[in-house]
Write an enzyme that holds these catalytic residues in place. Structure first.
Site, PDB file in Angstrom:
ATOM      1  N   VAL A 135       4.884  -1.223   2.897  1.00  0.00           N
ATOM      2  CA  VAL A 135       4.489   0.170   2.695  1.00  0.00           C
ATOM      3  C   VAL A 135       5.332   0.731   1.555  1.00  0.00           C
ATOM      4  O   VAL A 135       6.566   0.678   1.583  1.00  0.00           O
ATOM      5  CB  VAL A 135       4.698   1.003   3.972  1.00  0.00           C
ATOM      6  CG1 VAL A 135       4.334   2.462   3.711  1.00  0.00           C
ATOM      7  CG2 VAL A 135       3.861   0.447   5.121  1.00  0.00           C
ATOM      8  N   LYS A 136       4.652   1.266   0.536  1.00  0.00           N
ATOM      9  CA  LYS A 136       5.346   1.777  -0.644  1.00  0.00           C
ATOM     10  C   LYS A 136       5.762   3.232  -0.437  1.00  0.00           C
ATOM     11  O   LYS A 136       4.939   4.091  -0.107  1.00  0.00           O
ATOM     12  CB  LYS A 136       4.456   1.664  -1.883  1.00  0.00           C
ATOM     13  CG  LYS A 136       4.204   0.245  -2.331  1.00  0.00           C
ATOM     14  CD  LYS A 136       3.304   0.190  -3.552  1.00  0.00           C
ATOM     15  CE  LYS A 136       4.057   0.544  -4.814  1.00  0.00           C
ATOM     16  NZ  LYS A 136       3.215   0.314  -6.023  1.00  0.00           N
ATOM     17  N   ILE A 137       7.051   3.482  -0.664  1.00  0.00           N
ATOM     18  CA  ILE A 137       7.611   4.824  -0.560  1.00  0.00           C
ATOM     19  C   ILE A 137       8.359   5.122  -1.858  1.00  0.00           C
ATOM     20  O   ILE A 137       9.192   4.331  -2.288  1.00  0.00           O
ATOM     21  CB  ILE A 137       8.580   4.929   0.637  1.00  0.00           C
ATOM     22  CG1 ILE A 137       7.834   4.686   1.946  1.00  0.00           C
ATOM     23  CG2 ILE A 137       9.259   6.297   0.663  1.00  0.00           C
ATOM     24  CD1 ILE A 137       8.724   4.664   3.175  1.00  0.00           C
ATOM     25  N   ILE A 184       0.866  -1.182   0.000  1.00  0.00           N
ATOM     26  CA  ILE A 184       0.000   0.000   0.000  1.00  0.00           C
ATOM     27  C   ILE A 184       0.897   1.226   0.000  1.00  0.00           C
ATOM     28  O   ILE A 184       1.911   1.267   0.692  1.00  0.00           O
ATOM     29  CB  ILE A 184      -0.952   0.010   1.216  1.00  0.00           C
ATOM     30  CG1 ILE A 184      -1.961   1.155   1.093  1.00  0.00           C
ATOM     31  CG2 ILE A 184      -0.191   0.089   2.541  1.00  0.00           C
ATOM     32  CD1 ILE A 184      -3.086   1.082   2.116  1.00  0.00           C
TER      33      ILE A 184
END
Length: 377
Positions: A141-143, A110
């Protein structure tokens, strides 16, 4: 699927097949479960564009929107609840895969609010909030790999949160991502976290590189440039893998691996073919190498299952040939650095635009639900 099926052969050659899509409809219809069962799918990636499309066209969200309206939810909290609940349910669906692979696969991603792509502090806070809200060990977690994103990646990993680094285009930026990853693990270990439980992938975008460079080559014209069409993306990904192999064979990584760390796997993203003159499975066939992930839109997944030619490792040992492609591109007049800067900026803008569309869609649906509630009240 049988052992002769291309997707099975792909996994046998060490490539994890992930789906680049998620929606409430996929979850409720059993489609995602079917893809796990029958199409070797072992993970899911999402992004703001995917969620915007799902909310705009999916009737499956109507009940959730109505419930949120009844509770008086504002648009930001509604979007947060909708996206995180879908992702949490997908995490649960993949939990068996996660456990069976000892945490290698079974991952669901996400993305942080893309409006924070240039905001380090905001990204760190958002990543922590998403991790806490979804509360599943198989979350990523997408960064984005912007300059401001690099320290956020390190700090997020240092707090024990697993990360999918997205929007990587250049080899130079990729090496910075690897450094941010290793620094994050070093800090996580110093902070007392079990670094064996921290996972990460580095999402290297593929097809967009061909789209941008082909456009520039066509603008230059000439037979020499025509011969370079469709060569850049695969060459770029192969150079990325060479960088990965180099960085993860050094003494710095050996120390982390000795403490139980898992490598940050290269993930081939944007593998749907955009130019119809190219084979629809080329970004899968030509990027087969152990220890990687290929995340595909469903159309590409079915194309691979139907007719991909998976014959073995097509990446190892190709770095010199790949570098020659870029030498030829530079000689032809392509400003490679500008290409990658353009792609990164366009990626950030595209996801921010999709996020705003998502907010607008949910706002409109909430308003209609509020109006319906008042009319019936």
């Amino acid at each position: 699927m049988t052992s002769t099926d291309p997707l099975t052969r792909l996994t046998e050659h060490g490539v994890s097949v992930w789906l680049d899509d998620l929606s409430r409809e996929r979850l409720e219809s059993g489609n995602l479960a079917e893809l796990i069962r029958d199409f070797q799918v072992t993970g899911v990636t999402t992004n703001p564009t995917i969620f915007a499309g799902a909310l705009a066209s999916g009737a499956a969200y109507h009940d959730r929107i109505r419930s949120l309206a009844e509770r008086g939810a504002d648009v930001d909290s509604a979007v947060r609840e909708i996206t995180t609940s879908d992702v949490a349910e997908a995490c649960d669906l993949f939990r068996e895969v996660f456990d069976a692979s000892e945490g290698v696969d079974g991952r669901v991603s996400i993305e942080v609010d893309p409006r924070l792509a240039r905001d380090t502090e905001g990204t760190v806070a958002e990543a922590a909030e998403l991790w806490k809200t979804v509360d599943r060990p198989n979350l990523l977690v997408k960064i984005p790999a912007t300059e401001e994103g690099l320290p956020a990646i390190t700090r997020t990993l240092a707090s024990g949160i697993s990360v999918n680094v997205t929007l990587i285009f250049s080899i130079q930026r990729y090496r910075q991502v690897i450094d941010a990853f290793m620094t994050g693990l070093e800090q996580a270990r110093a902070n007392g976290h079990d670094i064996a439980s921290i996972a990460s992938v580095a999402s290297f975008f593929v097809s967009r590189v061909d789209s941008e460079i082909d456009k520039r080559l066509q603008g230059l014209g000439g037979d020499s440039t025509t011969a370079l069409l469709g060569k850049a993306a695969i060459a770029n990904a192969r150079l990325a893998y060479a960088a990965y192999a180099e960085e993860f064979s050094g003494t710095r990584w050996a120390g982390l691996a000795g403490a139980g760390a898992r490598p940050q796997r290269p993930l081939w993203a944007s593998t749907g073919v955009k130019d119809p003159s190219y084979s629809d499975t080329r970004y899968v066939d030509e990027l087969v190498v152990p220890g990687t992930v290929n995340t595909m839109p469903e159309g590409t997944l079915h194309a691979v299952a139907d007719h991909a030619e998976i014959s073995g490792d097509t990446v190892t040992g190709t770095a010199a040939q790949a570098q020659a492609v870029f030498d030829d591109l530079v000689a032809a007049g392509i400003d490679v650095d500008d290409v990658f800067a353009t792609l990164e900026e366009e990626g950030v803008v595209k996801f921010e635009k999709s996020w705003i569309e998502l907010l607008d869609t949910v706002r409109d649906q909430l308003d209609r639900a509020y109006d319906s509630e008042r009319a019936n009240g």
